[in-house]
Motif scaffolding. Sequence first.
Motif, PDB file in Angstrom:
ATOM      1  N   ASN A  97       0.803  -1.222   0.000  1.00 54.50           N
ATOM      2  CA  ASN A  97       0.000   0.000   0.000  1.00 54.50           C
ATOM      3  C   ASN A  97       0.837   1.275   0.000  1.00 54.50           C
ATOM      4  O   ASN A  97       0.293   2.368   0.015  1.00 54.50           O
ATOM      5  N   TYR A  98       2.162   1.144   0.009  1.00 54.21           N
ATOM      6  CA  TYR A  98       3.034   2.319   0.012  1.00 54.21           C
ATOM      7  C   TYR A  98       2.799   3.114  -1.277  1.00 54.21           C
ATOM      8  O   TYR A  98       2.730   2.536  -2.355  1.00 54.21           O
ATOM      9  N   PRO A  99       2.667   4.432  -1.173  1.00 55.72           N
ATOM     10  CA  PRO A  99       2.401   5.252  -2.365  1.00 55.72           C
ATOM     11  C   PRO A  99       3.484   5.081  -3.448  1.00 55.72           C
ATOM     12  O   PRO A  99       4.669   5.257  -3.180  1.00 55.72           O
ATOM     13  N   LYS A 100       3.050   4.731  -4.630  1.00 64.03           N
ATOM     14  CA  LYS A 100       3.984   4.450  -5.740  1.00 64.03           C
ATOM     15  C   LYS A 100       4.834   5.669  -6.088  1.00 64.03           C
ATOM     16  O   LYS A 100       6.010   5.535  -6.399  1.00 64.03           O
ATOM     17  N   ASN A 101       4.247   6.867  -6.027  1.00 63.03           N
ATOM     18  CA  ASN A 101       5.020   8.047  -6.395  1.00 63.03           C
ATOM     19  C   ASN A 101       6.160   8.328  -5.413  1.00 63.03           C
ATOM     20  O   ASN A 101       7.179   8.904  -5.793  1.00 63.03           O
ATOM     21  N   LEU A 102       6.017   7.902  -4.166  1.00 66.77           N
ATOM     22  CA  LEU A 102       7.098   8.090  -3.198  1.00 66.77           C
ATOM     23  C   LEU A 102       8.273   7.146  -3.459  1.00 66.77           C
ATOM     24  O   LEU A 102       9.386   7.394  -3.019  1.00 66.77           O
ATOM     25  N   LEU A 103       8.013   6.059  -4.185  1.00 62.50           N
ATOM     26  CA  LEU A 103       9.097   5.135  -4.532  1.00 62.50           C
ATOM     27  C   LEU A 103      10.045   5.744  -5.559  1.00 62.50           C
ATOM     28  O   LEU A 103      11.097   5.179  -5.848  1.00 62.50           O
ATOM     29  N   THR A 105      11.053   9.081  -5.227  1.00 68.43           N
ATOM     30  CA  THR A 105      11.543  10.306  -4.615  1.00 68.43           C
ATOM     31  C   THR A 105      13.052  10.426  -4.802  1.00 68.43           C
ATOM     32  O   THR A 105      13.799   9.485  -4.570  1.00 68.43           O
ATOM     33  N   VAL A 106      13.486  11.609  -5.223  1.00 67.82           N
ATOM     34  CA  VAL A 106      14.923  11.872  -5.396  1.00 67.82           C
ATOM     35  C   VAL A 106      15.329  13.056  -4.532  1.00 67.82           C
ATOM     36  O   VAL A 106      14.513  13.917  -4.199  1.00 67.82           O
ATOM     37  N   ASP A 107      16.607  13.103  -4.189  1.00 68.18           N
ATOM     38  CA  ASP A 107      17.122  14.224  -3.416  1.00 68.18           C
ATOM     39  C   ASP A 107      17.556  15.351  -4.353  1.00 68.18           C
ATOM     40  O   ASP A 107      17.371  15.268  -5.572  1.00 68.18           O
ATOM     41  N   GLU A 108      18.139  16.390  -3.793  1.00 63.09           N
ATOM     42  CA  GLU A 108      18.522  17.556  -4.590  1.00 63.09           C
ATOM     43  C   GLU A 108      19.593  17.250  -5.634  1.00 63.09           C
ATOM     44  O   GLU A 108      19.777  17.996  -6.584  1.00 63.09           O
ATOM     45  N   LYS A 109      20.297  16.134  -5.481  1.00 66.37           N
ATOM     46  CA  LYS A 109      21.324  15.739  -6.445  1.00 66.37           C
ATOM     47  C   LYS A 109      20.781  14.768  -7.497  1.00 66.37           C
ATOM     48  O   LYS A 109      21.519  14.281  -8.337  1.00 66.37           O
ATOM     49  N   GLY A 110      19.489  14.456  -7.402  1.00 66.21           N
ATOM     50  CA  GLY A 110      18.875  13.539  -8.351  1.00 66.21           C
ATOM     51  C   GLY A 110      19.037  12.072  -7.986  1.00 66.21           C
ATOM     52  O   GLY A 110      18.673  11.191  -8.752  1.00 66.21           O
ATOM     53  N   LYS A 111      19.560  11.821  -6.800  1.00 67.84           N
ATOM     54  CA  LYS A 111      19.752  10.441  -6.333  1.00 67.84           C
ATOM     55  C   LYS A 111      18.471   9.944  -5.662  1.00 67.84           C
ATOM     56  O   LYS A 111      17.828  10.674  -4.908  1.00 67.84           O
ATOM     57  N   LEU A 112      18.113   8.697  -5.931  1.00 68.63           N
ATOM     58  CA  LEU A 112      16.929   8.101  -5.332  1.00 68.63           C
ATOM     59  C   LEU A 112      17.008   8.201  -3.814  1.00 68.63           C
ATOM     60  O   LEU A 112      18.026   7.855  -3.213  1.00 68.63           O
ATOM     61  N   SER A 113      15.956   8.693  -3.195  1.00 69.41           N
ATOM     62  CA  SER A 113      15.939   8.926  -1.754  1.00 69.41           C
ATOM     63  C   SER A 113      14.543   8.627  -1.205  1.00 69.41           C
ATOM     64  O   SER A 113      13.781   9.520  -0.873  1.00 69.41           O
ATOM     65  N   ILE A 114      14.234   7.357  -1.122  1.00 71.60           N
ATOM     66  CA  ILE A 114      12.905   6.901  -0.716  1.00 71.60           C
ATOM     67  C   ILE A 114      12.736   7.016   0.805  1.00 71.60           C
ATOM     68  O   ILE A 114      13.582   6.537   1.554  1.00 71.60           O
ATOM     69  N   PRO A 115      11.634   7.626   1.250  1.00 75.90           N
ATOM     70  CA  PRO A 115      11.334   7.577   2.688  1.00 75.90           C
ATOM     71  C   PRO A 115      11.045   6.117   3.070  1.00 75.90           C
ATOM     72  O   PRO A 115      10.120   5.515   2.523  1.00 75.90           O
ATOM     73  N   LEU A 116      11.843   5.544   3.952  1.00 78.75           N
ATOM     74  CA  LEU A 116      11.687   4.126   4.283  1.00 78.75           C
ATOM     75  C   LEU A 116      10.394   3.850   5.030  1.00 78.75           C
ATOM     76  O   LEU A 116       9.762   2.814   4.821  1.00 78.75           O
ATOM     77  N   VAL A 117      10.013   4.763   5.899  1.00 81.32           N
ATOM     78  CA  VAL A 117       8.770   4.630   6.667  1.00 81.32           C
ATOM     79  C   VAL A 117       8.071   5.979   6.622  1.00 81.32           C
ATOM     80  O   VAL A 117       8.711   7.019   6.790  1.00 81.32           O
ATOM     81  N   ILE A 118       6.785   5.955   6.366  1.00 78.44           N
ATOM     82  CA  ILE A 118       5.998   7.178   6.463  1.00 78.44           C
ATOM     83  C   ILE A 118       4.896   6.970   7.487  1.00 78.44           C
ATOM     84  O   ILE A 118       4.427   5.863   7.695  1.00 78.44           O
ATOM     85  N   TYR A 119       4.533   8.059   8.138  1.00 75.02           N
ATOM     86  CA  TYR A 119       3.461   8.066   9.126  1.00 75.02           C
ATOM     87  C   TYR A 119       2.328   8.900   8.548  1.00 75.02           C
ATOM     88  O   TYR A 119       2.573   9.956   7.957  1.00 75.02           O
ATOM     89  N   PHE A 120       1.107   8.430   8.705  1.00 76.54           N
ATOM     90  CA  PHE A 120      -0.008   9.126   8.080  1.00 76.54           C
ATOM     91  C   PHE A 120      -1.299   8.919   8.858  1.00 76.54           C
ATOM     92  O   PHE A 120      -1.431   7.974   9.625  1.00 76.54           O
ATOM     93  N   LYS A 121      -2.229   9.820   8.617  1.00 80.63           N
ATOM     94  CA  LYS A 121      -3.611   9.692   9.087  1.00 80.63           C
ATOM     95  C   LYS A 121      -4.488   9.668   7.862  1.00 80.63           C
ATOM     96  O   LYS A 121      -4.194  10.328   6.869  1.00 80.63           O
ATOM     97  N   GLY A 122      -5.558   8.926   7.902  1.00 82.67           N
ATOM     98  CA  GLY A 122      -6.499   8.916   6.795  1.00 82.67           C
ATOM     99  C   GLY A 122      -6.192   7.846   5.769  1.00 82.67           C
ATOM    100  O   GLY A 122      -5.599   6.821   6.079  1.00 82.67           O
ATOM    101  N   ASP A 123      -6.586   8.124   4.546  1.00 83.23           N
ATOM    102  CA  ASP A 123      -6.480   7.172   3.448  1.00 83.23           C
ATOM    103  C   ASP A 123      -5.141   7.339   2.734  1.00 83.23           C
ATOM    104  O   ASP A 123      -4.901   8.345   2.081  1.00 83.23           O
ATOM    105  N   ILE A 124      -4.273   6.365   2.837  1.00 80.86           N
ATOM    106  CA  ILE A 124      -2.937   6.432   2.231  1.00 80.86           C
ATOM    107  C   ILE A 124      -3.003   6.501   0.710  1.00 80.86           C
ATOM    108  O   ILE A 124      -2.086   7.013   0.064  1.00 80.86           O
ATOM    109  N   LYS A 125      -4.080   6.010   0.125  1.00 86.50           N
ATOM    110  CA  LYS A 125      -4.200   6.015  -1.340  1.00 86.50           C
ATOM    111  C   LYS A 125      -4.238   7.437  -1.910  1.00 86.50           C
ATOM    112  O   LYS A 125      -3.899   7.644  -3.069  1.00 86.50           O
ATOM    113  N   VAL A 126      -4.620   8.394  -1.108  1.00 90.30           N
ATOM    114  CA  VAL A 126      -4.639   9.782  -1.537  1.00 90.30           C
ATOM    115  C   VAL A 126      -3.218  10.249  -1.901  1.00 90.30           C
ATOM    116  O   VAL A 126      -3.031  11.089  -2.779  1.00 90.30           O
TER     117      VAL A 126
END
Length: 135
Positions: A97-103, A105-126
């Motif tokens: 269920n992890y958001p596909k667009n977060l997979l 995520t890149v940093d300011e140098k263009g290197k892949l930088s995925i948040p390993l764990v995210i905390y959320f309230k509500g519907d993660i699909k949003v």
Amino acid sequence: MSLTTKQIIALQLLNNCGVSTVKSFADFSQLYYDKEILTNEDLLKFVNTCIYTKVANRCKLSKLSIDEIDKVAFEADRIIEDSESMGIKAISYLDNNYPKNLLETVDEKGKLSIPLVIYFKGDIKVADKTGIAII
């Protein structure tokens, strides 16, 4: 077998264990490690295997003890329980269920930088919809 969100949080709490090391360990668990990681003892064996086989290039960890694993696992449990008591859920990048667009995520140098764990309230699909976030 993939690491759980709790186990990833626990690894992030270890001294000298940065995000790239945790991600290398988690990727290794998903792709190559065929044993289940159900207990703290299993997690200890897994992490020490990763350290011994140099799964992460820049890993600064040395062989761990069960006391170290127990301590971070307890703290990870506390973080999850405290979050859940406030209606906050945690999810790791290995979860379906992890958001596909977060997979992507890149940093300011263009290197892949995925948040390993995210905390959320509500519907993660949003989170898969186009938008911006202020953190």
